[in-house]
Design a protein around this motif. Structure first.
Motif, mmCIF file in Angstrom:
data_model
loop_
_atom_site.group_PDB
_atom_site.id
_atom_site.type_symbol
_atom_site.label_atom_id
_atom_site.label_comp_id
_atom_site.label_asym_id
_atom_site.label_seq_id
_atom_site.Cartn_x
_atom_site.Cartn_y
_atom_site.Cartn_z
ATOM 1 N N TYR A 56 15.744 -26.026 -57.328
ATOM 2 C CA TYR A 56 14.423 -26.081 -56.697
ATOM 3 C C TYR A 56 14.547 -26.570 -55.261
ATOM 4 O O TYR A 56 15.558 -27.150 -54.861
ATOM 5 N N VAL A 57 13.481 -26.297 -54.495
ATOM 6 C CA VAL A 57 13.367 -26.803 -53.130
ATOM 7 C C VAL A 57 11.984 -27.444 -52.999
ATOM 8 O O VAL A 57 10.971 -26.815 -53.321
ATOM 9 N N ASP A 58 11.944 -28.699 -52.552
ATOM 10 C CA ASP A 58 10.672 -29.390 -52.341
ATOM 11 C C ASP A 58 10.263 -29.273 -50.880
ATOM 12 O O ASP A 58 11.071 -29.535 -49.975
ATOM 13 N N ILE A 59 9.004 -28.880 -50.648
ATOM 14 C CA ILE A 59 8.488 -28.739 -49.287
ATOM 15 C C ILE A 59 7.185 -29.524 -49.161
ATOM 16 O O ILE A 59 6.507 -29.783 -50.155
ATOM 17 N N ILE A 60 6.847 -29.890 -47.927
ATOM 18 C CA ILE A 60 5.612 -30.642 -47.694
ATOM 19 C C ILE A 60 4.816 -30.006 -46.566
ATOM 20 O O ILE A 60 5.390 -29.502 -45.590
ATOM 21 N N ASN A 61 3.509 -30.006 -46.709
ATOM 22 C CA ASN A 61 2.611 -29.662 -45.612
ATOM 23 C C ASN A 61 2.335 -30.959 -44.856
ATOM 24 O O ASN A 61 1.663 -31.846 -45.380
ATOM 25 N N PRO A 62 2.870 -31.112 -43.639
ATOM 26 C CA PRO A 62 2.743 -32.403 -42.948
ATOM 27 C C PRO A 62 1.305 -32.775 -42.573
ATOM 28 O O PRO A 62 1.023 -33.946 -42.315
ATOM 29 N N ILE A 63 0.420 -31.794 -42.554
ATOM 30 C CA ILE A 63 -0.972 -32.082 -42.186
ATOM 31 C C ILE A 63 -1.703 -32.788 -43.326
ATOM 32 O O ILE A 63 -2.325 -33.825 -43.134
ATOM 33 N N ASN A 64 -1.628 -32.220 -44.550
ATOM 34 C CA ASN A 64 -2.341 -32.844 -45.678
ATOM 35 C C ASN A 64 -1.407 -33.611 -46.626
ATOM 36 O O ASN A 64 -1.853 -34.178 -47.612
ATOM 37 N N LYS A 65 -0.110 -33.598 -46.316
ATOM 38 C CA LYS A 65 0.920 -34.334 -47.059
ATOM 39 C C LYS A 65 1.073 -33.874 -48.515
ATOM 40 O O LYS A 65 1.602 -34.584 -49.353
ATOM 41 N N LYS A 66 0.644 -32.628 -48.788
ATOM 42 C CA LYS A 66 0.812 -32.084 -50.138
ATOM 43 C C LYS A 66 2.227 -31.535 -50.301
ATOM 44 O O LYS A 66 2.711 -30.804 -49.445
ATOM 45 N N ILE A 67 2.852 -31.888 -51.422
ATOM 46 C CA ILE A 67 4.230 -31.459 -51.713
ATOM 47 C C ILE A 67 4.205 -30.340 -52.747
ATOM 48 O O ILE A 67 3.468 -30.400 -53.737
ATOM 49 N N LYS A 68 5.020 -29.307 -52.498
ATOM 50 C CA LYS A 68 5.177 -28.189 -53.436
ATOM 51 C C LYS A 68 6.628 -28.115 -53.861
ATOM 52 O O LYS A 68 7.529 -28.326 -53.045
ATOM 53 N N ARG A 69 6.855 -27.791 -55.116
ATOM 54 C CA ARG A 69 8.216 -27.531 -55.596
ATOM 55 C C ARG A 69 8.370 -26.028 -55.835
ATOM 56 O O ARG A 69 7.647 -25.432 -56.642
ATOM 57 N N ILE A 70 9.329 -25.422 -55.135
ATOM 58 C CA ILE A 70 9.599 -23.988 -55.280
ATOM 59 C C ILE A 70 10.832 -23.838 -56.163
ATOM 60 O O ILE A 70 11.934 -24.267 -55.791
ATOM 61 N N ASN A 71 10.658 -23.263 -57.355
ATOM 62 C CA ASN A 71 11.816 -23.129 -58.249
ATOM 63 C C ASN A 71 12.735 -22.011 -57.773
ATOM 64 O O ASN A 71 12.375 -21.198 -56.922
ATOM 65 N N LYS A 72 13.939 -21.971 -58.328
ATOM 66 C CA LYS A 72 14.991 -21.089 -57.791
ATOM 67 C C LYS A 72 14.614 -19.610 -57.814
ATOM 68 O O LYS A 72 14.976 -18.863 -56.900
ATOM 69 N N LYS A 73 13.851 -19.181 -58.818
ATOM 70 C CA LYS A 73 13.472 -17.762 -58.883
ATOM 71 C C LYS A 73 12.554 -17.401 -57.729
ATOM 72 O O LYS A 73 12.648 -16.315 -57.145
ATOM 73 N N LYS A 74 11.659 -18.310 -57.368
ATOM 74 C CA LYS A 74 10.706 -18.037 -56.294
ATOM 75 C C LYS A 74 11.313 -18.237 -54.911
ATOM 76 O O LYS A 74 10.686 -17.913 -53.905
ATOM 77 N N CYS A 75 12.536 -18.768 -54.845
ATOM 78 C CA CYS A 75 13.206 -18.923 -53.555
ATOM 79 C C CYS A 75 13.683 -17.577 -53.006
ATOM 80 O O CYS A 75 13.967 -17.459 -51.803
ATOM 81 N N ASN A 76 13.780 -16.566 -53.890
ATOM 82 C CA ASN A 76 14.209 -15.219 -53.473
ATOM 83 C C ASN A 76 15.510 -15.234 -52.676
ATOM 84 O O ASN A 76 15.608 -14.629 -51.600
ATOM 85 N N PHE A 77 16.499 -15.927 -53.217
ATOM 86 C CA PHE A 77 17.784 -16.013 -52.514
ATOM 87 C C PHE A 77 18.474 -14.654 -52.476
ATOM 88 O O PHE A 77 18.575 -13.957 -53.482
ATOM 89 N N LYS A 78 18.932 -14.293 -51.274
ATOM 90 C CA LYS A 78 19.759 -13.108 -51.063
ATOM 91 C C LYS A 78 20.839 -13.491 -50.066
ATOM 92 O O LYS A 78 20.893 -14.636 -49.622
ATOM 93 N N TYR A 79 21.664 -12.537 -49.693
ATOM 94 C CA TYR A 79 22.724 -12.822 -48.731
ATOM 95 C C TYR A 79 22.124 -13.331 -47.427
ATOM 96 O O TYR A 79 21.383 -12.623 -46.752
ATOM 97 N N ARG A 80 22.428 -14.582 -47.071
ATOM 98 C CA ARG A 80 21.947 -15.268 -45.864
ATOM 99 C C ARG A 80 20.433 -15.134 -45.710
ATOM 100 O O ARG A 80 19.910 -14.992 -44.611
ATOM 101 N N ASP A 81 19.726 -15.249 -46.829
ATOM 102 C CA ASP A 81 18.288 -14.997 -46.787
ATOM 103 C C ASP A 81 17.586 -15.747 -47.913
ATOM 104 O O ASP A 81 18.183 -16.037 -48.965
ATOM 105 N N SER A 82 16.311 -16.049 -47.684
ATOM 106 C CA SER A 82 15.481 -16.693 -48.703
ATOM 107 C C SER A 82 14.019 -16.559 -48.298
ATOM 108 O O SER A 82 13.701 -16.133 -47.176
#
Length: 348
Positions: A138-164
């Protein structure tokens, strides 16, 4: 008049001498959000940097640059896996050393990749037959304006060669941490040709040492010769074009990925006789690895480096019908820009 008085030269590995309105090192997430919100309210752009190891600055940056130093490595385990939660300001190579020291194996093929943990999933960093997508949960991200944190699981990261997905979406978010899962049953990854020389008494430490030695020989030290490692991706092309090129260039190195041809960008650049090429402004193609562009005397501008990259792009495209894709992010006065604004129009 916008005054950019803080130098970013030591915060980018190309050693480009440009300035920003403000540069702040951050070790605390709360402070990051507060600063971001303050500058955004004033309509200034905000840019997050780790080590600046994959960017090319073209102009002074008319905004706030946050140097991410939010650190922390947290370990948990299950019966079969080690689970790591790693904050984005950790240096990637230090994380690899940390795992080996604690007898947590699997990342050794990714040794000595520059940059911080936060940039690793964006590019889906990879080397020597491995990439972060093999371990990222997973990758955790934050919206710095409202401080809301989202967790993006590996399937939704759409990893490809040098890409996401992080290259295209979540532009108003900041990566704050990642989760890695490493098997307790270690199997050496020796798929890459250079690693097949390791035949006896193979250990994670041996692979780590071997890869560090290879990388040190291939990539010049940025403080001596400014660079960002590979400037272009290795292109993946259609079977029709790949077969056509192979008939013309029988020595062309390639691998097959889902029936498509993955070519060596370095080989294509070599065939266009760019290896060791030096432009009049001191931008250079590295003599040991043509994928690496150098700020040879550390006094070239970002435009100088980009002009050389564009020259390579068109020469390779015209010779092979293969149009290289830059791996390095291009940053202008207000943030990241689509590189094809420059590469396709050829109008700096």
């Amino acid at each position: 008049m916008i005054y950019c008085k803080y130098s970013l030269k030591k915060f980018n590995t190309f050693n480009i001498n440009i300035n920003a309105i403000k540069i702040v090192k951050i070790k605390d997430l709360e402070k990051l959000c507060n600063l971001w919100k303050k500058y955004k309210k004033q309509n200034f752009p905000c840019l997050i940097l780790g080590d600046g190891s994959n960017i090319l600055f073209l102009k002074n940056f008319y905004g706030l640059v946050i140097i991410n130093r939010i650190k922390g490595i947290y370990i948990s385990e299950s019966k079969k896996y080690w689970n790591l939660h790693v904050n984005s300001g950790e240096k990637w190579h230090d994380l690899v050393k940390f795992t080996i020291k604690h007898k947590i194996y699997g990342l050794e093929n990714l040794a000595l990749i520059p940059g911080r943990v936060g940039s690793a999933p964006i590019q889906n960093i990879g080397a020597y037959g491995s990439s972060i997508q093999n371990f990222c949960e997973y990758v955790d991200i934050i919206n710095p304006i409202n401080k809301k944190i989202k967790r993006i699981n590996k399937k939704k990261c759409n990893f490809k060669y040098r890409d996401s997905i992080f290259k295209y979406n979540y532009k108003n978010y900041v990566i704050i941490s990642i989760g890695l899962s490493l098997s307790k049953k270690w199997i050496p990854n020796l798929k890459y040709n250079d690693l097949k020389k390791l035949k006896y008494n193979i250990t994670p430490q041996k692979i780590f040492n071997y890869i560090c030695n290879i990388r040190k020989k291939k990539i010049p030290y940025p403080k001596i010769y400014g660079n960002a490692g590979s400037f272009f991706k290795n292109p993946i092309i259609s079977p029709i074009l790949g077969t056509k090129l192979l008939k013309i260039f029988s020595d062309m190195p390639f691998s097959l990925e889902k029936k498509k041809f993955k070519l060596s960008a370095g080989w294509l650049i070599d065939k266009c006789k760019f290896k060791g090429y030096i432009s009049s402004n001191g931008a250079m193609v590295y003599s040991k690895q043509s994928l690496i562009l150098l700020n040879r005397f550390n006094n070239s501008s970002g435009i100088d480096i980009l002009e050389l990259a564009i020259k390579i792009y068109y020469k390779v495209g015209k010779k092979f019908g293969v149009w290289l894709e830059p791996e390095v992010k291009i940053i202008d006065s207000h943030g990241e820009v689509n590189p094809y604004i420059f590469f396709k129009k050829n109008n700096i």
